[in-house]
Motif scaffolding. Structure first.
Motif, short mmCIF file in Angstrom:
data_model
loop_
_atom_site.label_atom_id
_atom_site.label_comp_id
_atom_site.label_asym_id
_atom_site.label_seq_id
_atom_site.Cartn_x
_atom_site.Cartn_y
_atom_site.Cartn_z
N GLU A 124 17.89 90.11 54.08
CA GLU A 124 18.38 89.44 52.86
C GLU A 124 17.31 89.41 51.78
OE1 GLU A 124 20.41 85.21 51.41
OE2 GLU A 124 19.84 85.50 53.51
N LYS A 128 17.75 91.86 48.46
CA LYS A 128 17.94 91.19 47.16
C LYS A 128 16.85 91.59 46.17
CE LYS A 128 20.66 87.14 48.48
NZ LYS A 128 20.71 85.66 48.60
N LYS A 132 17.49 93.55 42.53
CA LYS A 132 16.92 93.06 41.28
C LYS A 132 16.11 94.14 40.56
CE LYS A 132 14.06 89.30 39.43
NZ LYS A 132 13.25 88.09 39.76
N PHE A 152 25.20 89.69 43.54
CA PHE A 152 24.37 90.19 42.45
C PHE A 152 25.26 90.92 41.45
CE2 PHE A 152 21.24 92.80 40.30
CZ PHE A 152 20.13 91.98 40.25
#
Length: 358
Positions: A124, A128, A132, A152
């Motif tokens: 995770e 993530k 980004k 997201f």
């Protein structure tokens, strides 16, 4: 020619790895390609590549516990290559690519997400981070795209086809009417999440109905083979169910024409590549509608669904659906045709990936 670095985990036989290997010849023709493998490489997986194609791989096999230090050496290796394009696939590569994008922000970075859930904290955290930092996000299925958009938003998310071969242009004409034995195929890991016990229950049901059936189980033991063996013995299916071992990935397409049904009764799946490939070849699939499967199949139209969590009456009703298909030649032929049509004229992985990169 642009320089492309593709970072992934260890290469063994699995859907993500097989798809990547299938694309190596085309990627190598279109880019100056390097594949950094954060683990070991199964020699069998790359055996059919040419010598120049094998040279694109480099093993950077550091233990996880060493990553607080060894990431520096991996980043240095990428700096040395100085790629124009960077692709990460799976969580460990997301960590490395995310750091490199921070160091060299001009690199065009594609984060490849294959999940519909996170499997642990590090998955995770680093996935993530990749989302980004990435310029663009690639996924292997509609269900993965939905998952990414839920956690997201704000960046382009593109689905890349995970078919590794073009299927036959015309469907093989299939019929059960002249079959002395009805043959079922399982092709995948022997793991508890694959719920092979439900497949065995179906085989026993059909045997008890007087049908001459067999189930061939292809794939590596991933921790559940002894349990499946016990279930076979307890169900008195030693004469119907057989372990056939692991098959080279390039040989699996030859299996589909030798069987009457494909069966996969998993509790959890992502894209379910073996199901898609069986359907691509017109082999009727008996499957649990999990993961991406409901997005490319329909019950009693292009596949036969067995739900995961069912009471005994519902289970019996669903087993009887399979019996109906066996006893109704027109229905069997229709499901075969529709499964083939579902993947007719679809792009394969290498074509789809190169299109997204360019």
């Amino acid at each position: 020619m642009q320089k492309l670095v593709y970072i992934t985990h260890g290469l063994d036989i699995g859907g993500v790895e097989v798809a990547l290997i299938s694309a190596i010849p085309d990627l190598n023709k279109n880019f100056k390609l390097r594949v950094l493998v954060l683990g070991s490489i199964n020699p069998q997986l790359i055996a059919d590549l040419s010598a120049s194609e094998k040279e694109v791989f480099e093993e950077l096999n550091y233990p996880i516990i060493a990553y607080p230090i060894c990431w520096i050496f991996i980043i240095a290796k990428i700096k040395e290559i100085n790629p124009d394009i960077l692709i990460s696939s799976l969580w460990r590569s997301s960590l490395i690519a995310g750091i490199y994008k921070r160091v060299r922000p001009k690199v065009k970075y594609f984060a490849f997400i294959h999940n519909t859930k996170f499997f642990h904290f590090l998955d995770e955290k680093f996935s993530k981070m990749a989302l980004k930092k990435a310029d663009s996000i690639l996924v292997d299925s509609v269900s993965s795209m939905k998952f990414v958009k839920e956690i997201f938003s704000g960046k382009q998310v593109s689905v890349v086809s995970f078919l590794t071969n073009h299927g036959p242009k015309t469907n093989i004409v299939r019929s059960l009417e002249d079959r002395k034995k009805i043959r079922f195929l399982y092709l995948g890991r022997i793991h508890r999440v694959k719920n092979l016990g439900l497949a065995l229950e179906l085989i026993k049901f059909l045997k008890d109905k007087g049908l001459n059936v067999c189930l061939d189980i292809y794939g590596r033991d991933d921790g559940d083979k002894e349990n499946v063996k016990r279930q076979i013995i307890d169900s008195n299916l030693e004469g119907e169910c057989f372990f056939r071992g692991q098959i080279p990935h390039q040989d699996r397409f030859g299996l589909f024409r030798d069987y009457d049904f494909f069966i996969q009764t998993s509790d959890f799946e992502g894209m379910a590549m073996s199901v898609a490939e069986a359907m691509q070849n017109g082999l009727p699939c008996i499957i649990t509608p999990v993961g991406e499967i409901p997005n490319y199949s329909s019950d009693m139209i292009s596949a036969i669904y067995l739900n995961k969590y069912i009471d005994e009456k519902t289970k019996l009703d669903q087993f009887n659906k399979v019996l109906d298909v066996i006893h109704t030649p027109s229905l069997y032929a229709s499901i075969s045709r529709q499964s083939h049509l579902e993947f007719a004229n679809k792009k394969i992985y290498s074509e789809s990936l190169i299109e997204q990169i360019k």
